[in-house]
Design a protein around this motif. Structure first.
Motif, PDB file in Angstrom:
ATOM      1  N   PHE A 257     -50.152  20.538  41.353  1.00 50.65           N
ATOM      2  CA  PHE A 257     -50.488  19.126  41.518  1.00 50.65           C
ATOM      3  C   PHE A 257     -51.814  19.021  42.239  1.00 50.65           C
ATOM      4  CE2 PHE A 257     -45.836  19.027  41.287  1.00 50.65           C
ATOM      5  CZ  PHE A 257     -45.667  18.083  40.295  1.00 50.65           C
ATOM      6  N   GLU A 258     -52.665  18.172  41.757  1.00 51.69           N
ATOM      7  CA  GLU A 258     -53.929  17.933  42.419  1.00 51.69           C
ATOM      8  C   GLU A 258     -53.974  16.478  42.835  1.00 51.69           C
ATOM      9  OE1 GLU A 258     -57.353  19.231  40.290  1.00 51.69           O
ATOM     10  OE2 GLU A 258     -56.405  21.082  39.657  1.00 51.69           O
ATOM     11  N   GLY A 259     -54.453  16.262  44.022  1.00 53.45           N
ATOM     12  CA  GLY A 259     -54.555  14.888  44.516  1.00 53.45           C
ATOM     13  C   GLY A 259     -56.009  14.549  44.813  1.00 53.45           C
ATOM     14  N   GLY A 260     -56.250  13.310  44.871  1.00 49.76           N
ATOM     15  CA  GLY A 260     -57.613  12.876  45.185  1.00 49.76           C
ATOM     16  C   GLY A 260     -57.730  11.379  44.992  1.00 49.76           C
ATOM     17  N   GLU A 261     -58.844  10.883  45.430  1.00 49.86           N
ATOM     18  CA  GLU A 261     -59.064   9.443  45.304  1.00 49.86           C
ATOM     19  C   GLU A 261     -60.087   9.133  44.251  1.00 49.86           C
ATOM     20  OE1 GLU A 261     -59.678   7.542  49.058  1.00 49.86           O
ATOM     21  OE2 GLU A 261     -58.391   9.006  50.003  1.00 49.86           O
TER      22      GLU A 261
END
Length: 96
Positions: free
Chosen positions: A92-96
């Motif tokens: 999973f990759e998160g970011g804005e």
């Protein structure tokens, strides 16, 4: 008197790798996995009354999964599948 080193609880056959074949396809239920790529080999961990098979498959989307099938031998010497599992890595990759 000096104490002697003890041996382990018993000898157990070492796990080994075997070439993929039609019998393994039946054990893993590979014919039901449409679009999956079969591995070239599978790992067998034998025992007197139990045996574990494991192999890495590639599904239709190209993701690699590890399948594990555990078998047990009954009193007549026949083998039965007692459990099967499928492991997949998730990223999973998160970011804005």
């Amino acid at each position: 008197m000096a104490r002697r080193n003890r041996k382990s609880g018993g000898s157990r056959p070492a796990a080994r790798w075997i070439k993929w074949n039609d019998h393994l396809a039946v054990v893993f239920g590979f014919e039901a996995l449409a679009g999956w790529t079969a591995p070239s080999q599978a790992r067998v961990s034998p025992g007197r009354t139990r045996m574990t098979f494991s192999a890495r498959f590639t599904n239709a989307e190209g993701d690699e999964m590890t399948a594990r099938v555990r078998c047990v031998r009954d009193g007549l010497g026949d083998w039965f599948v007692t459990s099967s599992e499928l492991d997949q890595r998730w990223m999973f990759e998160g970011g804005e």
